[in-house]
Structure formats: C-alpha cells, structure tokens
Design a protein around this motif. Structure first.
Motif, PDB file in Angstrom:
ATOM      1  N   VAL A  74       0.803  -1.194   0.192  1.00  0.00           N
ATOM      2  CA  VAL A  74       0.055   0.152  -0.121  1.00  0.00           C
ATOM      3  C   VAL A  74       1.069   1.211   0.041  1.00  0.00           C
ATOM      4  O   VAL A  74       0.584   2.274  -0.708  1.00  0.00           O
ATOM      5  N   ALA A  78       1.042   4.017  -2.716  1.00  0.00           N
ATOM      6  CA  ALA A  78       0.862   5.658  -2.500  1.00  0.00           C
ATOM      7  C   ALA A  78       1.754   6.588  -2.676  1.00  0.00           C
ATOM      8  O   ALA A  78       1.769   7.635  -2.618  1.00  0.00           O
ATOM      9  N   ILE A  85      -4.626   8.017  -1.967  1.00  0.00           N
ATOM     10  CA  ILE A  85      -4.539   6.952  -0.846  1.00  0.00           C
ATOM     11  C   ILE A  85      -4.089   7.864   0.211  1.00  0.00           C
ATOM     12  O   ILE A  85      -2.688   8.305   0.386  1.00  0.00           O
ATOM     13  N   PHE A  90      -5.672   4.367   4.040  1.00  0.00           N
ATOM     14  CA  PHE A  90      -4.450   3.894   4.344  1.00  0.00           C
ATOM     15  C   PHE A  90      -4.948   2.796   5.475  1.00  0.00           C
ATOM     16  O   PHE A  90      -4.706   1.322   5.452  1.00  0.00           O
ATOM     17  N   GLU A 129      -7.441  -2.513  -6.140  1.00  0.00           N
ATOM     18  CA  GLU A 129      -7.360  -1.266  -5.590  1.00  0.00           C
ATOM     19  C   GLU A 129      -6.111  -0.518  -6.451  1.00  0.00           C
ATOM     20  O   GLU A 129      -6.438   0.366  -6.871  1.00  0.00           O
TER      21      GLU A 129
END
Length: 214
Positions: A74, A78, A85, A90, A129
C-alpha cells in the motif's frame, strides 16, 4: 465525508453495493464514494501475456509472496506524486487486511520489494485497488501471478475500477455499470479463496495457464 465516518464494515458494504472510496490527494482528509458509469474488469480467462512479459516471467529470479508485507505494498502504491490514498484510506485497508478481507501479492528481488498489487476479496469478487512497480514490468508480473491465483481460487470477477491503456494491454475491458452490477451480484453469491489448498504455481505454469499470448 470524512475518513473517520467510514468503518471497515461500511467499506465492505460499499464494495458489495458496487462503490469504492477515493481521496483527491494524499493530504486531503475527505473521502469520496466513486460509482463509475463504465467499469474496468479483467476477464479471468482472457488475461493477455505478451512475449516480452512471458520472457520476464520465465527468466527473472523474482520471488512471489502473498500477504507478507501488505502495508509495504500500500505504501508503494501511495508513494507517487499524485495518489488517492490518504492516511484514512491507508488505515481502512490495513484494518481489512487484518480481518482477512484485503490481500497483497508482492514481487521481491532478494530482500527488496519491487512491485505488487493489493485488493479486497468478497465472495468470488476481487476488487483490485492499486499496484506499483519499482522495476520494469514488476506490476505486470504481479498481475499475471494474481490472475492465476484468482482463477485457481474460484474467483468470478476481477474488478479494476477503471480501464487504463496499461490494463487494456493485459486484457482488461470496460463494461457498463448495469453489466458490472449483474456480474458483481452473481460473484457475491459464490465462494472463493485467495489461498487455494494445494496451490503451488511456478513461473512456467503461470505463463502457460494464461494462454492469451502474443
């Protein structure tokens, strides 16, 4: 809507309803619900592996792992100049991961995380995502392995949210909101697993099972 008003349970219910959250930028505390008129998906039986990607799959020494560094994936997604994000998003996906609803597939070169993709699993739907790449083709490698895993696990829908040129080159298509909702409803009434029992793929098997090559 502020991020504090969204809970992991509400986020799952939003996915089941066909919508997903985004922020305008990393430092924007507001989160918006997105419901595109046209939706990107990757048909799991039509993922496209080019000759160059097949060579990359077969001849690289990359290691593929799942859920070993979800937060790192993630963060990688980002870590670009423009991102949707923010801190609340997050935190929400970390909570979904801890609850077993969000997963990452990671590409490693020795001890370096060089690419990956993460998303949310609900029924037999997987909502992709975001993905990132720190080496050439690392995100494509991640998607090839992810598609193979989703097929093995019995998933029926791989949602990519939007259609980009990058995703289109891999076989993604765009469908109407109505068609997406129909496919989503069907997928939610099925079961699938991100960790299929006995699943032990190799680079050769991944490249062979994704037969749409050129």
């Amino acid at each position: 809507m502020t991020g504090g008003a969204i809970t992991p349970d509400l986020l799952l219910r939003a996915y089941a309803a066909g919508i997903f959250p985004m922020a305008e930028r990393r430092d924007d505390p507001s989160i918006h619900w997105i419901d595109p008129k046209r939706r990107g998906i990757i048909p799991l039986n039509r993922f496209h592996i080019s000759r160059s990607l097949r060579r990359r799959l077969l001849h690289s020494d990359y290691a593929i792992r799942t859920d070993s560094d979800f937060s790192g994936v993630v963060q990688g997604c980002a870590g670009r100049d423009e991102t949707w994000i923010n801190d609340d998003i997050f935190s929400l996906y970390l909570a979904l991961h801890r609850a077993g609803h969000a997963h990452s597939l990671e590409v490693w070169d020795a001890d370096a995380l060089i690419g990956g993709v993460y998303g949310v699993a609900l029924g037999a739907a997987f909502f992709g995502e975001s993905m990132f790449s720190r080496r050439r083709d690392a995100s494509k490698v991640a998607l090839a392995w992810l598609v193979d895993r989703l097929r093995a696990g019995g998933f029926a829908l791989f949602d990519t949210q939007f259609l980009t040129a990058h995703l289109a080159s891999l076989g993604a298509v765009e469908i109407s909101r109505a068609e997406y909702r129909a496919q989503l409803a069907a997928a939610l009434h099925q079961t699938a697993t991100f960790d299929p029992p006995g699943y032990s793929p190799t680079a050769a098997s991944v490249s062979q099972r994704n037969i749409h090559t050129s």
